[in-house]
Design a protein around this motif. Structure first.
Motif, PDB file in Angstrom:
ATOM      1  N   ARG A  17       0.719  -1.191   0.066  1.00 49.47           N
ATOM      2  CA  ARG A  17      -0.044   0.038   0.242  1.00 49.47           C
ATOM      3  C   ARG A  17       0.924   1.201   0.054  1.00 49.47           C
ATOM      4  O   ARG A  17       0.558   2.153  -0.501  1.00 49.47           O
ATOM      5  CB  ARG A  17      -0.970   0.004   1.257  1.00 49.47           C
ATOM      6  CG  ARG A  17      -1.922   1.204   1.183  1.00 49.47           C
ATOM      7  CD  ARG A  17      -2.438   1.353   2.578  1.00 49.47           C
ATOM      8  NE  ARG A  17      -2.980   0.430   3.105  1.00 49.47           N
ATOM      9  CZ  ARG A  17      -3.550   0.351   4.355  1.00 49.47           C
ATOM     10  NH1 ARG A  17      -3.527   1.367   5.163  1.00 49.47           N
ATOM     11  NH2 ARG A  17      -4.162  -0.641   4.793  1.00 49.47           N
ATOM     12  N   TYR A  18       2.014   1.344   0.724  1.00 49.96           N
ATOM     13  CA  TYR A  18       2.904   2.174   0.773  1.00 49.96           C
ATOM     14  C   TYR A  18       3.904   2.459  -0.296  1.00 49.96           C
ATOM     15  O   TYR A  18       5.169   3.203  -0.422  1.00 49.96           O
ATOM     16  CB  TYR A  18       3.551   2.490   2.162  1.00 49.96           C
ATOM     17  CG  TYR A  18       2.581   3.091   3.249  1.00 49.96           C
ATOM     18  CD1 TYR A  18       2.575   4.306   3.475  1.00 49.96           C
ATOM     19  CD2 TYR A  18       1.759   2.456   3.864  1.00 49.96           C
ATOM     20  CE1 TYR A  18       1.950   5.120   4.526  1.00 49.96           C
ATOM     21  CE2 TYR A  18       1.176   2.940   4.962  1.00 49.96           C
ATOM     22  CZ  TYR A  18       0.967   4.110   4.997  1.00 49.96           C
ATOM     23  OH  TYR A  18       0.334   4.625   6.109  1.00 49.96           O
ATOM     24  N   ASN A  19       3.815   1.702  -1.429  1.00 46.29           N
ATOM     25  CA  ASN A  19       4.594   1.513  -2.708  1.00 46.29           C
ATOM     26  C   ASN A  19       5.880   1.124  -2.375  1.00 46.29           C
ATOM     27  O   ASN A  19       6.913   1.564  -3.207  1.00 46.29           O
ATOM     28  CB  ASN A  19       4.351   2.888  -3.349  1.00 46.29           C
ATOM     29  CG  ASN A  19       2.974   3.315  -3.648  1.00 46.29           C
ATOM     30  OD1 ASN A  19       2.255   2.517  -4.435  1.00 46.29           O
ATOM     31  ND2 ASN A  19       2.740   4.485  -3.432  1.00 46.29           N
ATOM     32  N   TYR A  20       6.398   0.211  -1.471  1.00 40.51           N
ATOM     33  CA  TYR A  20       7.583  -0.340  -1.584  1.00 40.51           C
ATOM     34  C   TYR A  20       7.966  -1.269  -2.633  1.00 40.51           C
ATOM     35  O   TYR A  20       6.885  -1.987  -2.939  1.00 40.51           O
ATOM     36  CB  TYR A  20       7.668  -1.137  -0.124  1.00 40.51           C
ATOM     37  CG  TYR A  20       8.057  -0.108   0.989  1.00 40.51           C
ATOM     38  CD1 TYR A  20       9.165  -0.216   1.715  1.00 40.51           C
ATOM     39  CD2 TYR A  20       6.967   0.657   1.443  1.00 40.51           C
ATOM     40  CE1 TYR A  20       9.478   0.610   2.719  1.00 40.51           C
ATOM     41  CE2 TYR A  20       7.224   1.352   2.645  1.00 40.51           C
ATOM     42  CZ  TYR A  20       8.188   1.528   3.184  1.00 40.51           C
ATOM     43  OH  TYR A  20       8.545   2.308   4.254  1.00 40.51           O
ATOM     44  N   GLU A  78       0.928   0.211  11.063  1.00 36.63           N
ATOM     45  CA  GLU A  78       0.462   1.292   9.998  1.00 36.63           C
ATOM     46  C   GLU A  78       0.935   2.439  10.506  1.00 36.63           C
ATOM     47  O   GLU A  78       1.455   3.614   9.671  1.00 36.63           O
ATOM     48  CB  GLU A  78      -1.051   1.206   9.825  1.00 36.63           C
ATOM     49  CG  GLU A  78      -1.374   2.274   8.849  1.00 36.63           C
ATOM     50  CD  GLU A  78      -2.983   2.012   8.198  1.00 36.63           C
ATOM     51  OE1 GLU A  78      -3.502   2.666   7.450  1.00 36.63           O
ATOM     52  OE2 GLU A  78      -3.487   1.130   8.979  1.00 36.63           O
ATOM     53  N   PHE A 136       4.655   2.756   9.275  1.00 37.20           N
ATOM     54  CA  PHE A 136       4.782   3.227   8.011  1.00 37.20           C
ATOM     55  C   PHE A 136       4.237   4.338   7.763  1.00 37.20           C
ATOM     56  O   PHE A 136       5.228   5.259   6.863  1.00 37.20           O
ATOM     57  CB  PHE A 136       3.846   2.173   7.381  1.00 37.20           C
ATOM     58  CG  PHE A 136       4.270   0.645   6.814  1.00 37.20           C
ATOM     59  CD1 PHE A 136       5.012   0.712   5.552  1.00 37.20           C
ATOM     60  CD2 PHE A 136       4.114  -0.375   7.465  1.00 37.20           C
ATOM     61  CE1 PHE A 136       5.539  -0.479   5.268  1.00 37.20           C
ATOM     62  CE2 PHE A 136       4.815  -1.516   6.971  1.00 37.20           C
ATOM     63  CZ  PHE A 136       5.421  -1.484   5.897  1.00 37.20           C
ATOM     64  N   GLU A 137       3.525   5.127   8.393  1.00 35.75           N
ATOM     65  CA  GLU A 137       3.181   6.350   8.173  1.00 35.75           C
ATOM     66  C   GLU A 137       4.095   7.356   8.530  1.00 35.75           C
ATOM     67  O   GLU A 137       4.613   8.561   7.793  1.00 35.75           O
ATOM     68  CB  GLU A 137       1.605   6.837   8.994  1.00 35.75           C
ATOM     69  CG  GLU A 137       1.182   8.265   8.660  1.00 35.75           C
ATOM     70  CD  GLU A 137       0.698   8.497   7.102  1.00 35.75           C
ATOM     71  OE1 GLU A 137       1.031   9.572   6.309  1.00 35.75           O
ATOM     72  OE2 GLU A 137       0.464   7.243   6.349  1.00 35.75           O
ATOM     73  N   ASN A 182       6.861   7.115   6.019  1.00 34.14           N
ATOM     74  CA  ASN A 182       6.128   7.910   4.754  1.00 34.14           C
ATOM     75  C   ASN A 182       6.493   9.320   4.915  1.00 34.14           C
ATOM     76  O   ASN A 182       6.994  10.006   3.782  1.00 34.14           O
ATOM     77  CB  ASN A 182       4.933   7.419   4.425  1.00 34.14           C
ATOM     78  CG  ASN A 182       4.471   7.917   3.203  1.00 34.14           C
ATOM     79  OD1 ASN A 182       5.140   7.351   2.070  1.00 34.14           O
ATOM     80  ND2 ASN A 182       3.490   8.605   2.829  1.00 34.14           N
TER      81      ASN A 182
END
Length: 339
Positions: free
Chosen positions: A34-37, A317, A320-321, A324
């Protein structure tokens, strides 16, 4: 000069109470996608789950995330590695990338340099099997095949050449560097603090940073004090584990592992953000601080030629945020500095 980088995570996750390994892994890989890794590193270890089975879980539960599978030549013969790559690529139409390691396996009697010579043969054999439709003949110091046919029998096109694996070699020794250069592959390592890392690249080979990867953790918050509070709660200080790290580093064949052990002895924090506290707990070194501090520190690594960041957990999450936010700032820094 335009600096670009790719992001991987690391499936060596921190254990979470009341959650199974499968639950934690599925949450992690879905968030990473979802976070485009680009992908996730699947480590190899004698006491860890088999990395190929984890690669299957990733292929079955994500759409694009690329498994970066750690392969230890002492543990798995090259034809088995090639067969796994062929099988997963054909069934799931997915690319797998490979992170070759030599490690310090019990029972492996080869010297440090011999392990890399064996690895070179291993790379040649796997690459030949994947890119050649004919039986292979190979006569080396460590592997010998005569008219060996290992191709899957599903016609007409079993393996897509467009999805050949990208290859990384983990290590920092002269033999590791020579191997990565000979076979034109990337290398991966947990980095030292930036000044030591820069000196290492400059004194070893001025082009060694090209195409390389670093493995490190990131604990970031809007406020640096909050980041350090979170980091120390996650990895509480342990004198026993510090001693174990020092003892292991002294016994290791790896010059880099010895140097990291010396860093642990000297101090805990370098450059205000580079932290050895997690390294003591058998994880990577971590960058800890506010978003801008970490973004600017990562920018220094990228300017040395680093192309891939492999980021350790935790993988909630929330984390991850926070990470990001760091990468958004880093991207802006790179745009501002584009020449």
């Amino acid at each position: 000069m335009s600096l670009q980088y790719e992001l991987y995570t690391n499936t060596l996750t921190i254990e979470e109470p009341n959650k199974s390994f499968m639950e934690v892994t599925l949450e992690h890989i879905k968030l990473a996608e979802r976070y485009n890794y680009k992908g996730t590193l699947i480590p190899y270890g004698k006491n860890a789950y088999d990395p190929w089975l984890i690669a299957l879980i990733i292929a079955q539960n994500t759409k694009k995330l690329i498994p970066l599978v750690a392969v230890q030549p002492f543990a798995v013969p090259p034809q088995s590695t090639a067969k796994m790559i062929q099988t997963i690529e054909h069934i799931y139409k997915r690319q797998l990338n490979i992170n070759y390691i030599v490690g310090e396996e019990n029972g492996d009697q080869l010297s440090h340099d011999e392990k890399y010579l064996r690895l070179g043969e291993y790379i040649e054999i796997v690459s030949t099997i994947l890119s050649n439709d004919n039986p292979i003949t190979y006569h080396g110091a460590y592997y010998n095949f005569s008219d060996y046919d290992i191709k899957l029998t599903i016609a007409p096109e079993v393996f897509s050449k467009s999805r050949l694996p990208e290859i990384f070699v983990s290590g920092t020794s002269k033999m590791c560097i020579a191997t990565s250069q000979k076979y034109d592959v990337s290398w991966a390592m947990p980095p030292a603090p930036i000044s030591l890392f820069r000196n290492y690249i400059n004194t070893t080979n001025s082009s060694i940073g090209t195409g390389s990867a670093i493995l490190l953790g990131i604990i970031a918050r809007a406020d640096a004090k909050e980041a350090w509070k979170a980091a120390r709660e996650l990895f509480p200080k342990s004198r026993a584990e510090t001693i174990q790290t020092i003892v292991h580093s002294k016994k290791s064949q790896s010059h880099w592992t010895k140097m990291m052990g010396e860093l642990v002895v000297k101090q805990e924090v370098y450059d205000d953000v580079y932290w050895m506290g997690a390294y003591n707990r058998k994880f990577s070194p971590y960058l800890v601080g506010d978003y801008e501090q970490i973004a600017r520190y990562l920018e220094k690594y990228l300017k040395l030629g680093i192309k891939t960041l492999i980021v350790a957990g935790p993988y909630s999450e929330e984390e991850f945020e926070h990470r990001n936010n760091v990468f958004l700032l880093l991207n802006n820094l790179l745009k501002d500095n584009r020449v």
